[in-house]
Motif scaffolding. Structure first.
Motif, short mmCIF file in Angstrom:
data_model
loop_
_atom_site.label_atom_id
_atom_site.label_comp_id
_atom_site.label_asym_id
_atom_site.label_seq_id
_atom_site.Cartn_x
_atom_site.Cartn_y
_atom_site.Cartn_z
N ARG A 2 32.15 75.97 19.86
CA ARG A 2 31.67 77.08 20.67
C ARG A 2 32.41 78.37 20.36
NH1 ARG A 2 31.15 74.39 26.72
NH2 ARG A 2 29.47 72.92 26.21
N THR A 3 31.74 79.47 20.62
CA THR A 3 32.35 80.79 20.53
C THR A 3 31.96 81.60 21.75
OG1 THR A 3 30.46 81.74 19.34
CG2 THR A 3 32.23 80.82 18.00
N HIS A 4 32.79 82.58 22.07
CA HIS A 4 32.48 83.54 23.13
C HIS A 4 32.37 84.91 22.48
CE1 HIS A 4 33.89 86.47 26.33
NE2 HIS A 4 32.76 86.00 26.80
N ASP B 171 40.06 80.21 31.89
CA ASP B 171 39.17 79.07 31.64
C ASP B 171 38.69 79.01 30.18
OD1 ASP B 171 39.18 78.26 34.34
OD2 ASP B 171 37.65 79.74 34.84
N THR B 172 39.27 79.84 29.32
CA THR B 172 38.78 79.92 27.95
C THR B 172 38.82 78.58 27.24
OG1 THR B 172 39.51 82.22 27.79
CG2 THR B 172 39.04 81.09 25.73
N TRP B 173 39.93 77.85 27.39
CA TRP B 173 40.05 76.58 26.67
C TRP B 173 38.98 75.59 27.11
CZ3 TRP B 173 40.86 72.01 29.26
CH2 TRP B 173 41.31 72.10 30.58
N GLU B 174 38.61 75.62 28.40
CA GLU B 174 37.57 74.72 28.88
C GLU B 174 36.19 75.19 28.43
OE1 GLU B 174 36.13 72.57 33.06
OE2 GLU B 174 37.41 74.33 33.12
N ASP B 175 35.94 76.50 28.51
CA ASP B 175 34.65 77.04 28.11
C ASP B 175 34.35 76.76 26.64
OD1 ASP B 175 34.25 78.05 30.64
OD2 ASP B 175 34.83 80.10 30.14
N LEU B 176 35.40 76.79 25.81
CA LEU B 176 35.20 76.62 24.36
C LEU B 176 35.52 75.19 23.90
CD1 LEU B 176 36.61 79.99 22.96
CD2 LEU B 176 34.28 79.40 23.64
N ASN B 177 35.68 74.26 24.85
CA ASN B 177 35.97 72.86 24.51
C ASN B 177 37.19 72.72 23.61
OD1 ASN B 177 33.98 71.66 26.02
ND2 ASN B 177 32.50 71.50 24.35
#
Length: 280
Positions: A160-162, A218-224
């Motif tokens: 994933r990317t943001h 929450d970045t680490w969770e959002d990007l798995n």
């Protein structure tokens, strides 16, 4: 008070384990022996072993699966983000189709908590420009921008990317305030932002840079991502007007163990199009 010899001991053990991992004595994905075995092997206590392992987890070399043990962290197949693409597209435009580069929109855990999530990805909202973003755009803090964001997941790798974008609001419309709330008059449609800026401020050019930082919130969770030991790779692209004035900044955040960035001139040597998943 911590005994100096005890403190030094866990560092020595961490150094020895690190060497074993880096020299493939323990291979990617392999389990380390248990704490009791290692404590006996190094003639020390289990808390000392635990501290040495925690150090290597923080370095991203090991990962702990509760109830299963400690494992050498597998090395993912890194994909390439190509810098300096021939055509600089607006990746956050509602008209942009990420499937062209093998991606799809995805909803992440933090989206449920976003006040603007009801608007969906890519849809602009007003946001004041603060901190390093203000420095990048060379504007005062509090200046109004049109903020857009999206999360993408790669169809093949599931990485994933943001993506996020700040466009100076007064460059795409006249900013007025109604009961303290900003609004745009004569607003340009979001899918026309780049074409509009090209007309009034062009010819446009871009500066692209890459840096790394540790995940936040929450970045680490959002990007798995692994919660410990994985940095964020951040690709920042700044749009400049013909006179060098910053107009927009786009940032791409991606797990540092899943992606790397290379200049377009070196794409062929790096494996060609098969490894490239994003062109910026």
């Amino acid at each position: 008070m911590t005994d100096d010899k005890t403190a030094a001991r866990w560092r020595v053990i961490a150094d020895l384990l690190r060497t074993d991992v880096l020299q493939d004595h323990y291979k990617p994905g392999q389990a380390l022996p248990g704490e009791a075995f290692l404590a006996n092997e190094y003639a020390t206590s289990r808390p000392t072993i635990r501290k040495a392992i925690a150090q290597l987890v923080g370095e991203g070399l090991l990962t702990v699966a509760h109830g299963r043990g400690t494992f050498v962290r597998p090395i993912p197949d890194r994909r390439l983000i190509l810098l300096g693409a021939a055509e600089r597209e607006d990746l956050l435009s509602p008209a942009y189709d990420p499937s062209r580069q093998g991606w799809e929109h995805v909803t992440v855990p933090s989206d449920a908590e976003r006040a603007d999530s009801r608007l969906g990805p890519n849809m602009p909202i007003f946001m004041s420009i603060e901190g390093s973003t203000a420095d990048t755009l060379n504007v005062r803090r509090g200046r109004m921008s049109l903020y857009r964001y999206a999360h993408w997941q790669h169809a093949k790798t599931h990485a994933r990317t943001h993506l996020s974008s700040y466009v100076l609001a007064d460059q795409v419309g006249t900013v007025t305030f109604d009961e303290g709330q900003p609004r745009l008059e004569d607003e340009v449609a979001p899918e026309e932002y780049y074409a509009h800026l090209e007309r009034i401020r062009g010819p446009l050019r871009w500066i692209t840079s890459v840096h790394a930082q540790m995940p936040y919130g929450d970045t680490w969770e959002d990007l798995n991502m692994e919660p410990i030991g994985t940095p964020l790779l951040i690709v920042r692209r700044v749009m400049l007007s013909s006179d060098g004035r910053p107009l927009e900044v786009t940032e791409i955040e991606a797990p540092g163990d899943r992606f790397e960035a290379i200049p377009a001139s070196e794409a062929e040597q790096a494996g060609g199009d098969s490894q490239i998943v994003l062109r910026v």
